[in-house]
Design an enzyme around this catalytic site. Structure first.
Site, PDB file in Angstrom:
ATOM      1  N   LEU A  70       0.822  -1.210   0.000  1.00 44.23           N
ATOM      2  CA  LEU A  70       0.000   0.000   0.000  1.00 44.23           C
ATOM      3  C   LEU A  70       0.852   1.255   0.000  1.00 44.23           C
ATOM      4  O   LEU A  70       0.374   2.332  -0.366  1.00 44.23           O
ATOM      5  CB  LEU A  70      -0.931  -0.009   1.214  1.00 44.23           C
ATOM      6  CG  LEU A  70      -2.030  -1.080   1.186  1.00 44.23           C
ATOM      7  CD1 LEU A  70      -2.762  -1.130   2.523  1.00 44.23           C
ATOM      8  CD2 LEU A  70      -3.014  -0.821   0.056  1.00 44.23           C
ATOM      9  N   ASN A  71       2.123   1.137   0.392  1.00 43.93           N
ATOM     10  CA  ASN A  71       3.014   2.296   0.339  1.00 43.93           C
ATOM     11  C   ASN A  71       3.200   2.802  -1.091  1.00 43.93           C
ATOM     12  O   ASN A  71       3.517   3.978  -1.291  1.00 43.93           O
ATOM     13  CB  ASN A  71       4.375   1.937   0.935  1.00 43.93           C
ATOM     14  CG  ASN A  71       4.334   1.765   2.441  1.00 43.93           C
ATOM     15  OD1 ASN A  71       3.821   2.611   3.157  1.00 43.93           O
ATOM     16  ND2 ASN A  71       4.880   0.659   2.935  1.00 43.93           N
ATOM     17  N   ASP A 103      -9.804   5.729  -4.244  1.00 46.33           N
ATOM     18  CA  ASP A 103     -10.069   4.314  -4.450  1.00 46.33           C
ATOM     19  C   ASP A 103     -10.872   4.117  -5.736  1.00 46.33           C
ATOM     20  O   ASP A 103     -11.435   5.061  -6.295  1.00 46.33           O
ATOM     21  CB  ASP A 103     -10.848   3.745  -3.260  1.00 46.33           C
ATOM     22  CG  ASP A 103      -9.976   3.550  -2.022  1.00 46.33           C
ATOM     23  OD1 ASP A 103      -8.744   3.658  -2.155  1.00 46.33           O
ATOM     24  OD2 ASP A 103     -10.524   3.292  -0.947  1.00 46.33           O
ATOM     25  N   ASP A 154     -13.643   2.585  -6.011  1.00 47.25           N
ATOM     26  CA  ASP A 154     -15.063   2.347  -5.752  1.00 47.25           C
ATOM     27  C   ASP A 154     -15.750   3.564  -5.135  1.00 47.25           C
ATOM     28  O   ASP A 154     -16.811   3.451  -4.532  1.00 47.25           O
ATOM     29  CB  ASP A 154     -15.246   1.128  -4.835  1.00 47.25           C
ATOM     30  CG  ASP A 154     -14.515   1.270  -3.506  1.00 47.25           C
ATOM     31  OD1 ASP A 154     -13.846   2.313  -3.297  1.00 47.25           O
ATOM     32  OD2 ASP A 154     -14.602   0.350  -2.675  1.00 47.25           O
ATOM     33  N   ARG A 208     -11.888  10.576  10.017  1.00 44.61           N
ATOM     34  CA  ARG A 208     -11.832   9.713  11.198  1.00 44.61           C
ATOM     35  C   ARG A 208     -10.988  10.431  12.258  1.00 44.61           C
ATOM     36  O   ARG A 208     -10.537  11.549  12.052  1.00 44.61           O
ATOM     37  CB  ARG A 208     -11.227   8.343  10.857  1.00 44.61           C
ATOM     38  CG  ARG A 208     -11.989   7.570   9.788  1.00 44.61           C
ATOM     39  CD  ARG A 208     -13.348   7.115  10.244  1.00 44.61           C
ATOM     40  NE  ARG A 208     -13.987   6.252   9.248  1.00 44.61           N
ATOM     41  CZ  ARG A 208     -14.813   6.687   8.303  1.00 44.61           C
ATOM     42  NH1 ARG A 208     -15.071   7.995   8.196  1.00 44.61           N
ATOM     43  NH2 ARG A 208     -15.371   5.836   7.457  1.00 44.61           N
ATOM     44  N   ASN A 248      -2.313  -2.278   5.818  1.00 48.77           N
ATOM     45  CA  ASN A 248      -3.320  -1.296   6.187  1.00 48.77           C
ATOM     46  C   ASN A 248      -2.596  -0.026   6.633  1.00 48.77           C
ATOM     47  O   ASN A 248      -1.383  -0.034   6.823  1.00 48.77           O
ATOM     48  CB  ASN A 248      -4.181  -1.848   7.338  1.00 48.77           C
ATOM     49  CG  ASN A 248      -5.558  -1.200   7.421  1.00 48.77           C
ATOM     50  OD1 ASN A 248      -5.720  -0.020   7.142  1.00 48.77           O
ATOM     51  ND2 ASN A 248      -6.557  -1.999   7.790  1.00 48.77           N
ATOM     52  N   ASP A 295      -2.945   5.493   4.873  1.00 46.94           N
ATOM     53  CA  ASP A 295      -3.574   6.803   4.979  1.00 46.94           C
ATOM     54  C   ASP A 295      -3.302   7.441   6.340  1.00 46.94           C
ATOM     55  O   ASP A 295      -3.045   8.651   6.431  1.00 46.94           O
ATOM     56  CB  ASP A 295      -5.084   6.707   4.721  1.00 46.94           C
ATOM     57  CG  ASP A 295      -5.760   5.615   5.540  1.00 46.94           C
ATOM     58  OD1 ASP A 295      -5.077   4.835   6.225  1.00 46.94           O
ATOM     59  OD2 ASP A 295      -7.009   5.533   5.473  1.00 46.94           O
TER      60      ASP A 295
END
Length: 339
Positions: free
Chosen positions: A123-124, A142, A144, A172, A230, A233
């Site tokens: 993911l990096n 993303d 979606d 968040r 994960n 972000d």
């Protein structure tokens, strides 16, 4: 008849071969050192008036949706280019060749769409600095999440006025669990300190800071992202907040369709199946376990960095300057500009 069939087969073969060559070249380009000075553009040559869209792709089930959303971005005159970053190394080359070809035909405007096969599923890699980026503004998104053009333009205008900050529509927060005396990942109704890569505007220089700066500590935190699969972000929010000592900004949007949210699932006949497949591949579809894992990321980043850089922001920026004063009209209180 046989000759026509043979010619058609030859044309298809040539197209597949051509796309395969492009993939091989782009994979090799990605493998080169993205932090090398020769790969960095002079900031003076980057445009302030347009956006480069970096869209993450992984699941083959999402390809039709990805194509549609990528094409929609090209309809905006603010978008310079759309780069689809494919992070699933097990996807067959033929599948990606067809996707690349379809994307090349689907642009609605002057912006180009291209596909880059990532060398790994890390993911990096979403935050690698890329020589193909020709704008200061980068939209990380993303495959979606679909945003209406008016809201896209508004969010970009807010970014232009706050170019060093992260701008997003999904917010968040971090917090302290006083019972267990540890950092947690949560949602507050009145404050936030994290915006998600579902849809995040950032300055292109932050890509370099994330991928190439920070020394050994930053390398350790990127390793944690790989280990957890994960939290890239959250780490970007750490990086930017630590640099500018300010939290992100949340903007209001008229319409942001989140196809990957598990809450889309409901029994409405035949339409349910396609939505279920799209949402089932999302990392965040397992809600409680997901929050625990991301809380662990916050604790690990804090441990490595030795401080908590995340800063709270309050409220969100909305695309409205309507009257807020109330006037009496017909025995009722209404906004004065409605009288």
């Amino acid at each position: 008849m046989n000759l026509a069939i043979s010619l058609s087969f030859l044309l298809v073969l040539l197209l597949v071969t051509r796309e395969s060559v492009v993939f091989s070249y782009r994979t090799l380009t990605t493998d080169a050192d993205p932090c090398a000075a020769t790969n960095q553009r002079d900031p003076r040559t980057l445009r302030w008036d347009q956006i480069t869209v970096l869209m993450n792709g992984y699941s083959e089930d999402r390809i039709p949706l990805l194509q549609s959303i990528a094409a929609t971005y090209t309809a905006s005159p603010l978008v310079s280019s759309v780069l689809v970053l494919w992070g699933n190394p097990s996807t067959p080359t033929r599948t990606l060749s067809q996707l690349s070809h379809n994307l090349s035909l689907s642009s609605f405007g002057s912006a180009s769409i291209s596909l880059m096969r990532q060398p790994s599923s890390s993911l990096n890699a979403r935050f690698l600095p890329r020589s193909s980026i020709r704008t200061h503004a980068v939209l990380i998104c993303d495959d979606d999440v679909e945003m209406d053009q008016k809201s896209l333009e508004f969010a970009f205008r807010i970014w232009q006025s706050n170019a060093n900050r992260l701008i997003g529509v999904f917010a968040r927060s971090h917090d302290v669990d006083l019972v267990n005396k540890e950092w947690i990942y949560t949602v507050h109704p009145d404050k936030y300190s994290i915006v998600l890569t579902k849809l995040m505007f950032l300055k292109s220089s932050h890509l370099f800071e994330y991928s190439c700066g920070g020394g050994a500590a930053m390398g350790e935190m990127r390793r944690i992202v790989d280990e957890m699969r994960n939290c890239e972000d959250i780490l970007m929010n750490f990086v930017v907040a630590d640099r500018i000592n300010a939290g992100p900004l949340m903007v209001g949007a008229e319409r942001v369709r989140d196809w990957g949210d598990a809450r889309n699932d409901r029994d409405d006949g035949g339409a349910r199946g396609s939505r279920s497949r799209v949402s089932a591949v999302g990392l965040s579809s397992r809600k409680m376990e997901h929050r625990k894992r991301r809380g662990k990321c916050i604790r690990e980043f804090h441990r490595v960095l030795g401080r908590m850089p995340l800063r709270y922001s309050y409220g969100k920026v909305v695309n409205s300057v309507g009257e807020q004063g109330l006037c009496e009209n017909g025995g009722k209180l209404v906004f004065c500009d409605q009288v």
